[in-house]
Scaffold this active site. Structure first.
Site, PDB file in Angstrom:
ATOM      1  N   GLU A  21       0.576  -1.239  -0.315  1.00  0.00           N
ATOM      2  CA  GLU A  21       0.051  -0.068  -0.038  1.00  0.00           C
ATOM      3  C   GLU A  21       0.883   1.246  -0.294  1.00  0.00           C
ATOM      4  OE1 GLU A  21      -3.262   0.661   0.058  1.00  0.00           O
ATOM      5  OE2 GLU A  21      -2.221   1.829  -0.287  1.00  0.00           O
ATOM      6  N   ASP A  48       4.801   1.596  -3.792  1.00  0.00           N
ATOM      7  CA  ASP A  48       4.022   1.380  -5.180  1.00  0.00           C
ATOM      8  C   ASP A  48       4.404  -0.649  -5.305  1.00  0.00           C
ATOM      9  OD1 ASP A  48       3.500   1.250  -7.781  1.00  0.00           O
ATOM     10  OD2 ASP A  48       5.241   2.399  -8.576  1.00  0.00           O
ATOM     11  N   ASP A  71      -7.823   1.044  -7.838  1.00  0.00           N
ATOM     12  CA  ASP A  71      -8.793   2.393  -8.296  1.00  0.00           C
ATOM     13  C   ASP A  71      -8.331   2.476  -9.797  1.00  0.00           C
ATOM     14  OD1 ASP A  71      -7.809   3.486  -5.716  1.00  0.00           O
ATOM     15  OD2 ASP A  71      -5.121   4.110  -6.051  1.00  0.00           O
ATOM     16  N   LYS A  75     -11.610   8.349 -15.954  1.00  0.00           N
ATOM     17  CA  LYS A  75     -11.500   8.954 -16.662  1.00  0.00           C
ATOM     18  C   LYS A  75     -10.873   8.562 -17.725  1.00  0.00           C
ATOM     19  CE  LYS A  75     -11.811  13.472 -14.902  1.00  0.00           C
ATOM     20  NZ  LYS A  75     -11.411  14.210 -13.727  1.00  0.00           N
ATOM     21  N   ASP A 107     -15.113  -3.021  -8.414  1.00  0.00           N
ATOM     22  CA  ASP A 107     -17.157  -2.717  -8.974  1.00  0.00           C
ATOM     23  C   ASP A 107     -17.267  -1.164  -9.634  1.00  0.00           C
ATOM     24  OD1 ASP A 107     -15.646  -0.935  -7.812  1.00  0.00           O
ATOM     25  OD2 ASP A 107     -17.948  -0.542  -6.644  1.00  0.00           O
ATOM     26  N   THR A 146     -15.513  -5.888   1.493  1.00  0.00           N
ATOM     27  CA  THR A 146     -14.301  -5.039   1.445  1.00  0.00           C
ATOM     28  C   THR A 146     -15.344  -3.558   1.507  1.00  0.00           C
ATOM     29  OG1 THR A 146     -13.787  -3.747  -0.232  1.00  0.00           O
ATOM     30  CG2 THR A 146     -13.027  -5.876   0.264  1.00  0.00           C
ATOM     31  N   LYS A 147     -14.880  -2.161   2.141  1.00  0.00           N
ATOM     32  CA  LYS A 147     -15.212  -0.357   1.999  1.00  0.00           C
ATOM     33  C   LYS A 147     -15.304  -0.670   0.458  1.00  0.00           C
ATOM     34  CE  LYS A 147     -13.306   3.602   3.166  1.00  0.00           C
ATOM     35  NZ  LYS A 147     -12.493   4.314   3.416  1.00  0.00           N
ATOM     36  N   PHE A 148     -15.156  -0.619  -0.445  1.00  0.00           N
ATOM     37  CA  PHE A 148     -15.577   0.287  -1.613  1.00  0.00           C
ATOM     38  C   PHE A 148     -16.376  -1.262  -2.013  1.00  0.00           C
ATOM     39  CE2 PHE A 148     -11.704   1.937  -0.798  1.00  0.00           C
ATOM     40  CZ  PHE A 148     -11.259   3.284  -1.961  1.00  0.00           C
TER      41      PHE A 148
END
Ligand SMILES: C[S@@+](CC[C@H](N)C(=O)[O-])C[C@H]1O[C@@H](n2cnc3c(N)ncnc32)[C@H](O)[C@@H]1O
Length: 167
Positions: A21, A48, A71, A75, A107, A146-148
């Site tokens: 992370e 990274d 992530d 765009k 998602d 998970t949270k996401f």
């Protein structure tokens, strides 16, 4: 914030986990959970993931890899920043031991399609399903919410799981 990593590590005490992370608060939150749960099977690299996989992980060494809700870079002009893309996928696959797994979840439908295409074209990997792996009760794609994941459900998004094996 490490809740998924902590939950998985807690449920599989016989397996050692390496969390990668860049977000300092995320590393701190996982360290707190490790302490609270007295986990002894989690290590964290605060760096990274692309460089960690390239420089610190030997070939054929990982039993499995989890990439949950990376992530999405929504765009179109930012799609090139997405983690599940070449050449990273080829490098990541080479670090998994033969027979080991790569489990990705997202998602974002267009990222899910990109994952399916990129992973499907990677010669070192074989899909465990015809397309996506989400069948109810498929043990291959079991993972804590998970949270996401929860956020995606709230927003009415679907969730797509992909489970590939290293050839
Ligand atoms: C959308 S969050 C998902 C977190 C978690 N897997 C979940 O489902 O709740 C993506 C996380 O990946 C981290 N991240 C993004 N790119 C990274 C990279 N190249 N190396 C390490 N971490 C990265 C971000 O800091 C962020 O915490």
């Amino acid at each position: 914030m490490g809740e998924t990593t902590a939950a998985i590590a807690r449920s599989r005490p016989d397996v050692d986990f390496l969390g990668i992370e860049v977000f300092t608060a995320g590393v701190g939150a996982l360290l707190k959970r490790i302490d609270e749960l007295a986990l002894t099977n989690v290590r964290i690299v605060h760096h990274d993931a692309v460089e960690v996989v390239r420089d610190m992980i030997p070939a054929d060494s990982l039993a499995g890899v989890h990439v949950y809700f990376p992530d999405p870079w929504q765009k179109k002009r930012h799609h090139k920043r997405r983690l599940i893309a070449q050449p990273f996928v080829g490098m990541l696959a080479s670090r998994i031991a033969p027979g080991g797994y790569l489990h990705c979840a997202t998602d974002w439908e267009d990222y899910a399609q990109q994952m399916l295409e990129v992973l499907g074209q990677e010669p070192q990997l074989a899909n465990t399903a015809a397309t996506f792996a989400n069948a109810p009760a498929n043990p291959l794609c079991e993972r804590p919410t998970t949270k996401f994941n929860a956020r995606g459900c709230r927003l009415g998004h679907g969730t797509w799981d992909l489970v590939f094996l290293r050839r």
